[in-house]
Structure formats: C-alpha cells, structure tokens
Design an enzyme around this catalytic site. Structure first.
Site, PDB file in Angstrom:
ATOM      1  N   LYS A  13       0.833  -1.216   0.000  1.00 42.35           N
ATOM      2  CA  LYS A  13       0.000   0.000   0.000  1.00 42.35           C
ATOM      3  C   LYS A  13       0.855   1.249   0.000  1.00 42.35           C
ATOM      4  O   LYS A  13       0.537   2.231  -0.659  1.00 42.35           O
ATOM      5  CB  LYS A  13      -0.883   0.039   1.254  1.00 42.35           C
ATOM      6  CG  LYS A  13      -2.248  -0.554   1.081  1.00 42.35           C
ATOM      7  CD  LYS A  13      -3.072  -0.352   2.353  1.00 42.35           C
ATOM      8  CE  LYS A  13      -2.471  -1.096   3.493  1.00 42.35           C
ATOM      9  NZ  LYS A  13      -2.250  -0.508   4.739  1.00 42.35           N
ATOM     10  N   ARG A  88      -9.823   1.215   9.349  1.00 40.58           N
ATOM     11  CA  ARG A  88      -9.329  -0.137   9.604  1.00 40.58           C
ATOM     12  C   ARG A  88     -10.321  -0.952  10.437  1.00 40.58           C
ATOM     13  O   ARG A  88     -10.064  -2.094  10.732  1.00 40.58           O
ATOM     14  CB  ARG A  88      -8.036  -0.026  10.388  1.00 40.58           C
ATOM     15  CG  ARG A  88      -6.812  -0.575   9.636  1.00 40.58           C
ATOM     16  CD  ARG A  88      -5.655  -0.177  10.479  1.00 40.58           C
ATOM     17  NE  ARG A  88      -4.446  -0.834  10.278  1.00 40.58           N
ATOM     18  CZ  ARG A  88      -3.372  -0.277   9.738  1.00 40.58           C
ATOM     19  NH1 ARG A  88      -3.440   0.909   9.187  1.00 40.58           N
ATOM     20  NH2 ARG A  88      -2.241  -0.924   9.714  1.00 40.58           N
ATOM     21  N   ARG A 127      10.740  -5.695   4.417  1.00 45.05           N
ATOM     22  CA  ARG A 127      10.565  -4.334   4.932  1.00 45.05           C
ATOM     23  C   ARG A 127      11.189  -4.200   6.327  1.00 45.05           C
ATOM     24  O   ARG A 127      11.802  -3.184   6.643  1.00 45.05           O
ATOM     25  CB  ARG A 127       9.066  -4.009   4.993  1.00 45.05           C
ATOM     26  CG  ARG A 127       8.776  -2.625   5.519  1.00 45.05           C
ATOM     27  CD  ARG A 127       7.333  -2.282   5.369  1.00 45.05           C
ATOM     28  NE  ARG A 127       6.539  -2.769   6.484  1.00 45.05           N
ATOM     29  CZ  ARG A 127       5.208  -2.622   6.572  1.00 45.05           C
ATOM     30  NH1 ARG A 127       4.555  -2.042   5.596  1.00 45.05           N
ATOM     31  NH2 ARG A 127       4.558  -3.060   7.618  1.00 45.05           N
ATOM     32  N   ARG A 133      11.558  -1.179  11.151  1.00 45.39           N
ATOM     33  CA  ARG A 133      10.352  -0.826  11.902  1.00 45.39           C
ATOM     34  C   ARG A 133      10.239  -1.707  13.133  1.00 45.39           C
ATOM     35  O   ARG A 133      10.303  -2.927  13.037  1.00 45.39           O
ATOM     36  CB  ARG A 133       9.110  -1.009  10.999  1.00 45.39           C
ATOM     37  CG  ARG A 133       8.776   0.259  10.255  1.00 45.39           C
ATOM     38  CD  ARG A 133       7.596   0.072   9.361  1.00 45.39           C
ATOM     39  NE  ARG A 133       6.382  -0.308  10.095  1.00 45.39           N
ATOM     40  CZ  ARG A 133       5.170  -0.175   9.580  1.00 45.39           C
ATOM     41  NH1 ARG A 133       5.005   0.353   8.389  1.00 45.39           N
ATOM     42  NH2 ARG A 133       4.115  -0.555  10.260  1.00 45.39           N
ATOM     43  N   ARG A 144      -0.477  -8.543  13.634  1.00 45.53           N
ATOM     44  CA  ARG A 144      -1.096  -7.538  12.761  1.00 45.53           C
ATOM     45  C   ARG A 144      -1.913  -8.198  11.650  1.00 45.53           C
ATOM     46  O   ARG A 144      -2.942  -7.690  11.232  1.00 45.53           O
ATOM     47  CB  ARG A 144      -0.035  -6.588  12.211  1.00 45.53           C
ATOM     48  CG  ARG A 144       0.279  -5.519  13.252  1.00 45.53           C
ATOM     49  CD  ARG A 144       1.556  -4.761  13.020  1.00 45.53           C
ATOM     50  NE  ARG A 144       1.711  -4.301  11.670  1.00 45.53           N
ATOM     51  CZ  ARG A 144       2.860  -4.358  10.994  1.00 45.53           C
ATOM     52  NH1 ARG A 144       3.915  -4.879  11.561  1.00 45.53           N
ATOM     53  NH2 ARG A 144       2.942  -3.897   9.796  1.00 45.53           N
TER      54      ARG A 144
HETATM   55  P1  AMP Z   1       0.600   1.014   9.239  1.00 43.93           P
HETATM   56  O1  AMP Z   1       1.815   1.841   8.976  1.00 43.93           O
HETATM   57  O2  AMP Z   1      -0.580   1.461   8.455  1.00 43.93           O
HETATM   58  O3  AMP Z   1       0.887  -0.463   9.069  1.00 43.93           O
HETATM   59  O4  AMP Z   1       0.209   1.215  10.788  1.00 43.93           O
HETATM   60  C1  AMP Z   1       1.106   0.880  11.806  1.00 43.93           C
HETATM   61  C2  AMP Z   1       0.348   0.750  13.114  1.00 43.93           C
HETATM   62  O5  AMP Z   1      -0.296   2.001  13.429  1.00 43.93           O
HETATM   63  C3  AMP Z   1      -0.769  -0.271  13.131  1.00 43.93           C
HETATM   64  O6  AMP Z   1      -0.306  -1.592  13.395  1.00 43.93           O
HETATM   65  C4  AMP Z   1      -1.653   0.256  14.249  1.00 43.93           C
HETATM   66  O7  AMP Z   1      -1.108  -0.008  15.519  1.00 43.93           O
HETATM   67  C5  AMP Z   1      -1.556   1.769  14.038  1.00 43.93           C
HETATM   68  N1  AMP Z   1      -2.606   2.258  13.088  1.00 43.93           N
HETATM   69  C6  AMP Z   1      -2.432   2.789  11.868  1.00 43.93           C
HETATM   70  N2  AMP Z   1      -3.598   3.124  11.305  1.00 43.93           N
HETATM   71  C7  AMP Z   1      -4.553   2.784  12.208  1.00 43.93           C
HETATM   72  C8  AMP Z   1      -5.980   2.856  12.201  1.00 43.93           C
HETATM   73  N3  AMP Z   1      -6.668   3.339  11.156  1.00 43.93           N
HETATM   74  N4  AMP Z   1      -6.625   2.415  13.315  1.00 43.93           N
HETATM   75  C9  AMP Z   1      -5.970   1.932  14.382  1.00 43.93           C
HETATM   76  N5  AMP Z   1      -4.632   1.814  14.439  1.00 43.93           N
HETATM   77  C10 AMP Z   1      -3.912   2.240  13.360  1.00 43.93           C
END
Ligand code: AMP
Length: 206
Positions: A13, A88, A127, A133, A144
């Site tokens: 994404k 989400r 990644r 990360r 996740r």
């Molecule tokens: P991402 O970079 O989108 O994979 O997000 C990393 C982490 O941020 C996720 O594993 C969640 O802990 C938190 N996060 C990101 N977007 C959301 C969302 N829309 N709702 C809840 N937690 C989020």
C-alpha cells in the site's frame, strides 16, 4: 478524488500510495505515518498510541477518528485525498461516512490491494530489514495479520454494497500493480463523467 486504500500489512500500500498521490496530486494521509510521527514528536497522541502500535494492535477508534477528522478538515484536503490505512475497523468506516455525509461529500473509490499469503510474509520480512520498523518483528507481524483478518477484512462487506470497491491484484512489480490501479481509476472517472454524479452514499449498517 477521495480514495481509500485497504490491504493487509505488507501488501504494498505504501509504495502504491506514493505513486498514486504523485499521479493525482492529492494529499497522502497515512494514519500509520501520522502515528509514528506523533511518537517521534513525543506528543500526547504518540504516547497514547505507542503501546498498541508496538504490540501490533490497533489504536483505539476515537483517537484515530479524531486525528483523521482534524487532518481532513485542512484546506489541502478540499479537492480530495488518499486515505492509506484508514479506516481499519467498521467503527472507523462508519465515522468517516458520517463525517462525509455531514458535509455533503462521499468517497469516490475504495481500492483493496491483495497478494497471496507467502508473498505477504516475504514483503513484510524484507521491509523489517530495510526500514527497521519496531513493529515488524515476526510476532507482531503475525498479530497484525490476525488483527487485519478480524477487524479490517470485514470492511469488504461494508463497502461491497456499493459500486466503490475495487479489488486490485498486488502481485508483480510496482509498475505492473500501478497500471492496474490506473485502469480502475480511469473506469471510475469515466463513470463519474457519464453519470454527472458520484456514487450512492453508504448506509450505516444496523
Ligand atoms: P501502518 O503503517 O498502516 O501499518 O500502521 C502501523 C500501526 O499504526 C498499526 O499496526 C496500528 O497499531 C496503528 N494504526 C495505523 N492506522 C490505524 C488505524 N486506522 N486504526 C488503528 N490503528 C492504526
């Protein structure tokens, strides 16, 4: 164009969002990036989100909804945006829908990026090495993915009731995937021009 990008962690994404926002010249609103920035800044929001993020859990809906609502109210979002990683959960999707309806707007397209399970793990581990990360350890990756299956995958049902949802095959090179996205956007733009209006608004599920 108001676009939502959904897909499991590691599906690509981030890469595709980058290409898309450059192509359409709209703001890229990544809730993951915003939350990581808040953590780096040491803000209250960052502190609230840290534990859940580091454990691979979702940050609570009210926190994320408020953060996104604030971002979408800024003038650069007037003519569209790409939401990457939001909504989400069904609660977030309903909150977004309600706030759009309140200002007489609606989404234009929901893109759902998909690759097979093996490729997902491969991309995530890759990644983890490249981007360092902290939430990309094998244990949090597994969590996740589970969280995605439990909380985010149901959004397919939520959005498939309207004509907005488009599943995109995420296998292949970034350029090949982007070409598929581009074709979908052309299709959406053609429909919009033909109907003179955006698609029907979503109805809240009871
Ligand atoms: P991402 O970079 O989108 O994979 O997000 C990393 C982490 O941020 C996720 O594993 C969640 O802990 C938190 N996060 C990101 N977007 C959301 C969302 N829309 N709702 C809840 N937690 C989020």
């Amino acid at each position: 164009m108001r676009i939502i990008f959904i897909g499991p962690p590691g599906v690509g994404k981030g890469t595709q969002s980058q290409k898309l926002v450059e192509f359409l010249n709209i703001p890229h609103i990544s809730t993951g990036d915003m939350l990581r920035q808040a953590q780096r800044d040491g803000s209250e929001l960052g502190k609230l989100a840290a534990d859940q993020m580091n454990q691979g859990q979702l940050v609570a809906d009210p926190i994320v909804v408020k953060m996104v609502g604030h971002r979408l109210s800024q003038p650069d979002c007037n003519d569209g945006y790409l939401l990457d990683g939001f909504p989400r959960t069904l609660g977030q999707a309903e909150a977004l829908n309600a706030s759009l309806e309140a200002v007489g707007k609606s989404l234009d397209v929901v893109l759902m990026l998909e690759v097979d399970q093996e490729e997902l793990f491969r991309r995530l581990l890759d990644r983890a090495v490249k981007e360092d990360r902290v939430d990309d350890t094998p244990e949090t990756i597994r969590r996740r993915m589970q969280v995605y299956a439990d909380r985010t995958a149901p959004l397919v049902g939520y959005y498939s009731g309207c004509e907005m949802l488009h599943r995109i095959d995420g296998m292949g090179s970034p350029d090949e995937v982007f070409a598929r996205i581009h074709r979908v956007l052309e299709q959406v733009a053609r429909k919009k021009r033909a109907s003179g209006e955006v698609f029907a608004a979503l109805k809240k599920k009871s």
